[in-house]
Every structure is written in C-alpha cells, then in structure tokens.
Design a protein around this motif. Structure first.
Motif, PDB file in Angstrom:
ATOM      1  N   ASP A 194       0.747  -1.419  -0.036  1.00 56.11           N
ATOM      2  CA  ASP A 194      -0.068  -0.397   0.287  1.00 56.11           C
ATOM      3  C   ASP A 194       1.132   1.413   0.529  1.00 56.11           C
ATOM      4  O   ASP A 194      -0.124   2.409  -0.112  1.00 56.11           O
ATOM      5  CB  ASP A 194      -1.189   0.337   1.375  1.00 56.11           C
ATOM      6  N   ALA A 195       2.212   0.746   0.192  1.00 56.67           N
ATOM      7  CA  ALA A 195       2.749   2.254   0.412  1.00 56.67           C
ATOM      8  C   ALA A 195       3.004   2.886  -1.713  1.00 56.67           C
ATOM      9  O   ALA A 195       3.288   2.199  -2.291  1.00 56.67           O
ATOM     10  CB  ALA A 195       4.121   1.549   0.640  1.00 56.67           C
ATOM     11  N   GLY A 196       3.068   4.097  -1.452  1.00 52.89           N
ATOM     12  CA  GLY A 196       2.743   4.341  -2.572  1.00 52.89           C
ATOM     13  C   GLY A 196       1.390   4.603  -3.484  1.00 52.89           C
ATOM     14  O   GLY A 196       1.233   4.763  -4.580  1.00 52.89           O
ATOM     15  N   GLU A 225      -0.179   6.724  -6.286  1.00 51.24           N
ATOM     16  CA  GLU A 225       0.079   7.926  -5.824  1.00 51.24           C
ATOM     17  C   GLU A 225       0.358   9.373  -6.664  1.00 51.24           C
ATOM     18  O   GLU A 225       0.861   9.006  -8.209  1.00 51.24           O
ATOM     19  CB  GLU A 225       0.885   8.196  -5.095  1.00 51.24           C
ATOM     20  N   ARG A 226      -0.110  10.189  -6.493  1.00 52.43           N
ATOM     21  CA  ARG A 226      -0.515  11.398  -7.625  1.00 52.43           C
ATOM     22  C   ARG A 226       1.232  12.262  -7.162  1.00 52.43           C
ATOM     23  O   ARG A 226       1.622  12.107  -6.329  1.00 52.43           O
ATOM     24  CB  ARG A 226      -0.975  11.961  -7.185  1.00 52.43           C
ATOM     25  N   PHE A 227       1.151  12.556  -8.698  1.00 58.02           N
ATOM     26  CA  PHE A 227       2.798  13.720  -8.712  1.00 58.02           C
ATOM     27  C   PHE A 227       2.088  14.346  -7.853  1.00 58.02           C
ATOM     28  O   PHE A 227       0.911  15.556  -7.574  1.00 58.02           O
ATOM     29  CB  PHE A 227       2.993  14.276 -10.695  1.00 58.02           C
ATOM     30  N   ASP A 291       9.705  -3.064  -1.459  1.00 64.42           N
ATOM     31  CA  ASP A 291       9.297  -2.605  -1.983  1.00 64.42           C
ATOM     32  C   ASP A 291       9.798  -0.738  -2.724  1.00 64.42           C
ATOM     33  O   ASP A 291       9.842  -0.284  -2.000  1.00 64.42           O
ATOM     34  CB  ASP A 291       7.601  -2.434  -1.537  1.00 64.42           C
ATOM     35  N   PHE A 292       9.088  -1.072  -4.437  1.00 67.12           N
ATOM     36  CA  PHE A 292      10.020  -0.040  -4.662  1.00 67.12           C
ATOM     37  C   PHE A 292       9.457   0.791  -5.942  1.00 67.12           C
ATOM     38  O   PHE A 292       9.360   0.099  -6.206  1.00 67.12           O
ATOM     39  CB  PHE A 292      11.599   0.469  -5.301  1.00 67.12           C
ATOM     40  N   LYS A 293       8.756   1.997  -6.102  1.00 67.66           N
ATOM     41  CA  LYS A 293       7.835   3.398  -6.501  1.00 67.66           C
ATOM     42  C   LYS A 293       8.949   4.447  -6.758  1.00 67.66           C
ATOM     43  O   LYS A 293       8.914   4.814  -6.251  1.00 67.66           O
ATOM     44  CB  LYS A 293       6.520   2.912  -6.111  1.00 67.66           C
ATOM     45  N   ALA A 294       8.604   4.417  -8.114  1.00 74.19           N
ATOM     46  CA  ALA A 294       9.064   5.407  -9.134  1.00 74.19           C
ATOM     47  C   ALA A 294       8.488   5.466 -10.378  1.00 74.19           C
ATOM     48  O   ALA A 294       7.809   5.104 -10.696  1.00 74.19           O
ATOM     49  CB  ALA A 294      10.668   5.230  -9.401  1.00 74.19           C
ATOM     50  N   GLY A 295       8.315   6.961 -11.070  1.00 73.93           N
ATOM     51  CA  GLY A 295       8.178   8.153 -11.860  1.00 73.93           C
ATOM     52  C   GLY A 295       8.557   8.833 -12.242  1.00 73.93           C
ATOM     53  O   GLY A 295       8.576   9.828 -11.803  1.00 73.93           O
TER      54      GLY A 295
END
Length: 747
Positions: A194-196, A225-227, A291-295
């Motif tokens: 649920d992170a990000g 997650e929104r920018f 967990d890792f998220k990037a955008g």
C-alpha cells in the motif's frame, strides 16, 4: 501504429504553443466569502492546483476542448463543472456548505466522473482511510469495503473476493495496467504494497466490457500516488507498528513537479512475526516485504505521458500446523519467495475536441516455493526458541533450490480514442490485448509452459439527457492458448452492457445496470494432473472446458441529503458453465481426487447502508451497513468460498481546530453471521463479533504536518475462524487483538 507514434512524436516536440489558461475564484455560496486552499483538479489531465489566500486559482497549459474541473473542500459539496477551452473569462465558482464527505473522482471507469455522475456504481476508499481502520496489509484493508472480502492464508497471503467471486474471476489493475501474478492459485497473494498508493476502487459485477476476460466478477483498481502539483514539491516519512505481530512497515517518498517535467519515488520495508491468537502464535505466518516505486512524467499542452516502475519482493511463510512459538521474522520452510516487476506507461495525445490514450505495461513475476520435508509438533515458548536456531541452520542447507520456480512474463496494451463530443454523446472506441508466457524451472509444475494471447475490441457511449443518463457498449474478445506438449485452444465471446442513472425524486438516485462478461478457463483448470500441496488435493484438469459466460443485473438506490445518506444495492448474477472442483470419491497417493467440472450457477445478494450525521452535531456520524451473498449451482449444491453475511456498525466523530487538524475517533462492531450454506468439501463456520476502535489527528511539528493514528482491532481478543480462511480445515484461529500505531511526517 506508425500513425500513432508519429502523432505522439509531433505532439511531444512541436506543440508547446497555444498555452491555454483557466483562472477563477472560489467562494462560499451562502456568505460570498472567498475560500482558501480549495482543491481544483482536472482528472483526465491529472493536473491540479489550490486556491490562494484570496480564493483565486490559475491552471496553465490546458489543451483545447471540453474538460471536467472538480472542486473539493472539507465541509462543502464537491462540485464538477464542464469547461470549454479556450476560455477568456474568469470562472466564478460557489461551493455549498455540507456535512457530507467530499466525493471522489472515479478513475476506473472511462469517463472519469464523480460517483454521483457515474452510471456504474463504484466503491472508492483512500489508503489513509484503510490504514486508519488498523489494516496490516493492502489485501487486509480492502475487506473494509462493502461487498469485498478476501480468501486468506494467514496475514500475508490474501486474494480479493467480490460478491462471492475470486481468483481469475476478479481482475486487478495497478498503475493503469492489468496485474498478472499467477492469480489462479488460492494460496497466491495480491503481491502489492500500500506504500505509494493513493486509493482503491472496486467495480462490483462484470467489467469485461472495459477490461476483457478475467473481469467477469469485478475489478480491483489500485490508483498510484499522484505527482505533485506544478511547481511544487513534497516528501513524507511513514512508520507503522503492529503489536500482535511485533511487526512494522515504513516508507519514505519524495515528489517534485515543474511546468513540464515531474517525478516521484517511494521505498518501503515491512516485516512481521507469526500472528498471535488468545491461545497461541500461528507458526510460519511471518513475512517480509521490500517495495520500491518510481515515476517520471512530462506534460505539454497537446501531449502528456508518464512512466512508472514498481518492484516488490516478499518472503511469505506458508503455515501448515501449530509448531514453533517465536517472534522471529524470517520465514520457516515452506515459504514463497516472490519478486514482481511492473513497468507501465500512460500517454495521452490531445486534439481540438478529442484525445487518444495509450497505456502499455510489462509485468515480470518470479514465483519460487521452497518446501519443508519435516513436520513439527507443538512446543512451549521456551522450547520453540531453542529449536529455532537449529531450524534456521536446516533451512540454509535444504532451501538451496526451489521446488517450484515459475516465471510469468506479460506484455499488455490498452489504446482508447475519445471521439469528439457530439451533442449528448460521449463515445470511446478501443483495442486491448496481452501477450503472456509461463515458464517452469523447478522440479514441480503446477501449470505447464504455455503462451497466452488476448485481443479485445470495444466501443461504449455515455449519453446525457436532461433527467437521466445512459451508458451502453459492446465488445468482442479472443483468447489463444498455446500449451507446450499439448493442444492449442481458442476462446472468444461477444459481450455488452447497458446502464441507466436517473433522479427519481429529490435526493434519490437510481442506477440500473445490465451486463454480460466472460472468463476463459485458466491453465490449472485445463491441465492439472497431480497433488496440489497448497490444498492437499490431487487435482485433475479438463482440456474440454469451455469459457464461463455470465449475465448480471444490478439495481442501486441512493438517498442523500445534508444529514442522512441511505443506499440499497441488489444484484443477481447468472454464470453459465461455472468451473469448480468436485471430488469423485477416489484417492491417488493417499490424497482425495478432485476433478475440474462445469455447471451453471447463480449468485445473488447485495448491500444496504445507512449514514447519519445529525444537525447541529455535524461532527458526529452513525454508520451501519449489511452485506449478503448466496451462491448455488443450478444442480442445487452451494458454491464454496462464499462469505458469510455481516453487519458493520460504526460511531465516528470528526472535527478540526487550529492545533488539531483532521481529528477523528471511531468505535466499530463487526458482526459476522454463521455460514451454514457450504460447498461439497467445506465445513460450516460459526458466528462472531469483532470490536475495533481508533483515533487520529494532525499536528504541526517544526512547521510541517505530523499525522498520528492509533487503532485497535479485535479488542476483546476473540478466538474466531473466518469462513474464507484457508487455515479453517485445521481449526486455526484468525488474528487476535492488535494495536497499531502510525506516524506520517510531511517534509
């Protein structure tokens, strides 16, 4: 395709001219006073801003055409207005005070409208709402949504159930693309952190028109997650502690946006011990997750694109019996080692009065399972800790090679063209598809090496009349299965949907939706021939299975005034050629034999809800909801894994002050009835009541916001067993009392 790429290229490099701007002021409709910090957002552009101290706002770089501008502010009705660009005059927007919560913009349906404008009923919850309830994981949190449950194996392995349907009948979308992670297995979890994540949306009922095969039962849509807003930046640190598992999850994220470019990232860690009941810890329900998220995004007047990446790695213990009693967080044998990579890109090309959406995704799922060759008897706490060190040494020796090692690679695409609005008609045409390969590298094979290809073509329209709205569409899908060493199979289906929304009387909205859906049989159902250790059955597939076809009717009535809300949702779902397992009374290798067979089935039920926030005590909320599902085969037997009926009653208070912002407290009683309508190889489940409570607030610390939340679940430490727990046959209880403490600090 060359034409599409050419248009994207032209738009990205040569169309920065014509910078359209929206300016305006937001005021209180009753007093005329200007409103500061009102949120203004254009959903399909994912572009927003807030009003300044004088109530003024500016949105720049808006493409020509018709756009929906959503205005939301706590204590006021959410307002949606259509703006035709270019526009020369300044907008004057008046918001009406209201105690009703702000409405959410629905992303999972194609026209991006407020729920009150939507023809299709969609449930929406923010991640902050789910966390405040005390949920340990994302899969645990979604069970707080009416009509949504989970088939669970401890805490770490859960699968969403929507109105009694699960596994390959429920499709999960994340980052705008379909998630593929071997969801055919009941012991295969969601595999998402649920992170990000910004929010969760649930479409209850067939969504094959929008998403194709595997959306026969519904869709779980995870919004990332929104920018940050243009020329803004922010960061946050989140930490949560859970007393029951002596576990934690923590995350750190940062995002920044300029006029054109924007980026974000978030990393998280989680680790939990075996969960505790009033009598014992449930051995090997421990798990670890990274967990890792990037955008990265870019936006000009005529072109918008974003690329996102998520990698999730988890080690999940597979519980078998009550044995070692310890608080160690490293899984014992047997356990799953799962790595999931999700690459996605979302692009939009804007023309004068239309737009083109191109969503692409690639998912790489690595699933390994390490088996235990030894069984353990129950020990007391002291003996368990002494043997744990010996068991860890044994693990290092045994768990060198995975018994099950599967790689699933999936590439999918989703292209939609929004035609120019013609009078009362908004229309979308599109094509979706998927190319997937499954490869085995271990000694065991649950499903064979195979290649899957999907292709779907669809069109749908939203028609606006003065007193009601109509949404209709049609779709054709084809799925090809190429099984190594086996036959090539083909499944195809036509489906349609028709929906109506109207205001019957003042404050009463009615929705009627008729839809069909389909699901092609999965590889396990077609090819199984062996012992499935996760279920202790010898399963035999059937290559002659045909696809499932369903027809569902949904009727929803909703009453909403300033202080009272009431809704009734009812559904009837007919599933032709429903696929299920049936025992034949024989045994192979000491295990009972189950065959995959088909029969027509039907499910029916719904949800009823009530919400009161009395005047003048607008800060006080009474909420109550009831949900029910019944599933039966046409032959008369009940379907397995149908959740028990339940009632939820909540008392909640909310208030704001200068020092304590967004302050809340709640007490909740969940009453679950006994489930005696069980499938052929199921046992009945008794009733139980679970008491929860919590509170939270936001304070200022070093000029930044610090949000604090405390929640307690199963406060009476009740010993109970959920009907959807896969540990039920062994008489193992669900989790006991848990106190969670959460901190989020905005940098």
């Amino acid at each position: 395709m060359k034409t599409i790429l050419y248009l994207c290229f032209l738009s990205s490099v040569g169309m920065a001219f014509g910078q359209n701007t929206i300016q305006g002021t937001v005021t209180d409709a009753e007093t005329g006073d200007s409103l500061s910090y009102v949120n203004l957002y254009i959903p399909h552009l994912e572009k927003g801003t807030t009003t300044n101290d004088s109530g003024n706002f500016t949105l720049e770089g808006i493409p020509s055409g018709s756009h929906t501008l959503v205005c939301s502010f706590i204590g006021y009705e959410t307002k949606s207005i259509n703006v035709n660009i270019p526009i020369t005059e300044s907008l004057s927007i008046a918001l009406t005070p209201s105690a009703i919560e702000m409405e959410a913009v629905i992303i999972s349906t194609p026209f991006h409208k407020l729920q009150s404008d939507n023809v299709m009923k969609v449930e929406h919850k923010t991640i902050s709402e789910l966390r405040s309830s005390g949920s340990v994981t994302l899969a645990d949190g979604i069970t707080n949504i009416a009509g949504v449950n989970a088939v669970s194996t401890g805490l770490s392995i859960s699968k969403p159930v929507i109105r009694g349907l699960s596994s390959n009948r429920v499709l999960v979308y994340t980052q705008g693309v379909r998630l593929e992670n071997q969801q055919f297995g009941s012991e295969h979890g969601l595999g998402l952190s649920d992170a990000g994540v910004e929010s969760v949306e649930v479409i209850k009922g067939p969504a094959s028109l929008l998403y194709g095969s595997d959306a026969l039962g519904g869709v779980l849509y995870i919004n990332p997650e929104r920018f940050a807003d243009a020329n803004d930046q922010s960061g946050s640190v989140n930490l949560n502690y859970f007393s029951n598992t002596e576990g934690y999850n923590t995350s750190l994220g940062y995002k920044s946006s300029g006029n054109a470019f924007k980026f974000l990232f978030r990393g998280s860690l989680a680790a939990h011990s075996d969960y505790n009941t009033a009598d014992y810890r449930v051995t090997n329900t421990r798990f670890q997750e990274q967990d890792f998220k990037a955008g990265l995004g870019y936006q000009s007047t005529k072109f918008k694109t974003e690329f996102r990446y998520n990698v999730n790695h988890s080690k999940l213990g597979i519980p078998e019996e009550i044995g070692l009693q310890s608080t160690d967080k490293s899984p014992l044998l047997p356990y799953q080692d799962i790595t999931n990579h999700v690459f996605s890109s979302k692009s939009k090309v804007f023309f004068n009065n239309s737009k083109l959406e191109i969503n692409l995704g690639y998912i790489y799922n690595s699933r390994q399972e390490f088996e235990d060759e030894h069984e353990h008897e129950a020990h007391d706490e002291h003996e368990g800790e002494e043997e744990a060190d010996h068991h860890e040494e044994h693990e290092e020796h045994v768990a060198e090679e995975a018994a099950l090692n599967m790689k699933l690679k999936t590439a999918n695409y989703d292209v939609k063209y929004h035609l120019p609005i013609m009078g009362k008609f908004e229309t979308i045409v599109g094509v979706q598809g998927m190319h997937q390969t499954n490869t085995n590298y271990g000694e065991e094979e649950l499903i064979p090496n195979a290649t899957t290809n999907d292709l779907g073509i669809f069109a749908m329209s939203h028609i606006h009349f003065e007193n009601f709205d109509v949404q209709l569409g049609a779709r054709y899908d084809n799925r090809w299965l190429n099984i190594d060493g086996g036959e090539n199979l083909n499944f195809n289906s036509f489906n349609g949907a028709l929906g109506f929304k109207t205001s019957l009387f003042d404050h009463i909205i009615a929705r009627l939706n008729l839809a069909s859906g389909f699901r092609a049989p999965n590889l396990a159902e077609l090819t199984s021939d062996g012992v499935h250790h996760g279920t202790n059955r010898y399963e035999i597939g059937n290559s002659n299975l045909t696809y499932e076809q369903n027809y569902q009717t949904d009727l929803a009535l909703e009453y909403k005034s300033e202080h009272i809300e009431f809704f009734v949702n009812g559904f009837y779902n007919l599933v032709n050629d429903y696929i299920y397992l049936e025992p034949d009374g024989t045994e192979i290798d000491g295990e009972a034999v189950f065959n995959y067979v088909q029969n027509d089935a039907y499910l029916y039920g719904g949800e009823i809800g009530f919400h009161l926030h009395p005047h003048p005590l607008d800060w006080l909320h009474f909420e109550s909801s009831f949900e029910s599902v019944t599933g039966k085969l046409k032959a008369g037997n009940y379907l397995p894994l149908i959740p028990a009926n339940s009632i939820n009653n909540t008392i909640r208070v909310e208030f704001d002050s200068k020092k304590l912002k967004q302050t809340y407290a709640f007490v909740k009683l969940q009453s679950t009835f006994s489930q005696n309508n069980v499938g052929t190889f199921e046992t009945a489940t008794g009733s139980y009541n679970l008491l929860s409570a919590g509170f939270g607030s936001t304070v200022s610390l070093f000029k930044n916001d610090l949000s604090i939340s405390i929640a307690g679940t199963n406060l009476t430490d009740k010993n109970y067993i959920s009907h959807l727990s896969r540990l039920k046959p062994d008489g193992i209880f669900n989790m006991g009392r848990n106190i969670s403490i959460g901190f989020t600090y905005n940098l």
